[in-house]
Design an enzyme around this catalytic site. Sequence first.
Site: not given
Length: 383
Positions: A101, A189
């Site tokens: 992530y 993101e």
Amino acid sequence: MNIHEYQAREIFRAHGIPVPGGEVASTPEEVEAIASRLGGRVVIKAQVHAGGRGKAGGVKLATGPAEAREMASAILGMEIKGLTVLKVLVAPALDIAHEYYLGVAVDRKAGLPLIMASREGGIDIEEVAVTRPQAIVRHHFDPQAGLRAFEARQIAFAIEPDGKQAAQIAAVLQKLCVAFAAVDASLAEINPLIKTLDGEIVALDAKVNLDDNALFRHPELAALRDRSTETPDEEEARQKGLSFIKLDGEIGCVVNGAGLAMATMDLVKHFGGRPANFLDIGGSSDPEKVVTAIKIITHDPKVKAILFNIFGGITRCDDVARGLVEAVKRTQIKLPIVIRLTGTNEAEAREILKGVSGLTPATSMDEAVQKAVALAKSTGGAA
Ligand code: GDP
Ligand code: MN
């Protein structure tokens, strides 16, 4: 403003972040054609402004064009978190060895951009954040200097011990930070950022939220707005130059100035009511804006009373009063209206409003809010 994954991917690609190719489609036939062109396995991904598409069944792998078409007909038209899927992204499927992530967001409290990185990316990152926050590395960086190479390497090595992949992750992270600043994002993101079976680092998902207040600097990004995701009320409000945010209380608020609107909402809460919306009719309010405001507010069946709180500076109270009279005439509202007008042309405004039925005047803010809360309760609003 939210944009779709395929649009965010373009921003990433333009900044040198490795992303898979692919095309967007809105019918199963188009999906089949794209899958034939791409050849091999493909992934079909719902394009909606919501996360958790994988868990909701909005991301599916297909072995070839026929299966791709079948899966697309299941995904197109489905609802994910209340949003209907109208488009899908069709991309070559990659083989995943690991999911990381990477994210950059504005940390308002620190007044700095904040990087979050984790070795445990993928669809359970929210759970990781709650149950094992230590599995997420956090790092603020100086927006003027940008993320420096040594910082990027430190973060990359914290989530990947292998030197080759860590170097690639560091490069992606630096580019992500550049992209974040370049488009005035509030969030950028990549979840998951993957290591493929061949050991390459690729951004498999892309999410970018843009700061509405900076869109004037990016007309090409402002054009990415997907009107199919806006409610008619929100669209009308934006077109007429009103800032409108729907809430779920029973007191409709019409206020000039964002600060006064916030203060009014606080006071509604303070006196035991709940605001039905945030609405700033702006500085120079022409009567048309007031009419639109009333129309939008009265679309909401929960609203039991409307509160006008106008501080006349550049906004002239008589303009607002004229708009209100016009709105009452045109929309034939039955709801009680409490109005507090003070400042420029206040006396004229009072004159205009004299004799309009259903209006309760007030001079102070406290008085106006208390009256609106009481009226909403007496007409059946659950406060
Ligand atoms: P989200 O659930 O809305 O965040 O959608 P993502 O784009 O992150 O996809 C969800 C999950 O689907 C990912 O975490 C992957 O595990 C899986 N996925 C997406 N694309 C591919 C792909 O090309 N190959 C494989 N094997 N899995 C994929
Ligand atoms: Mn994702």
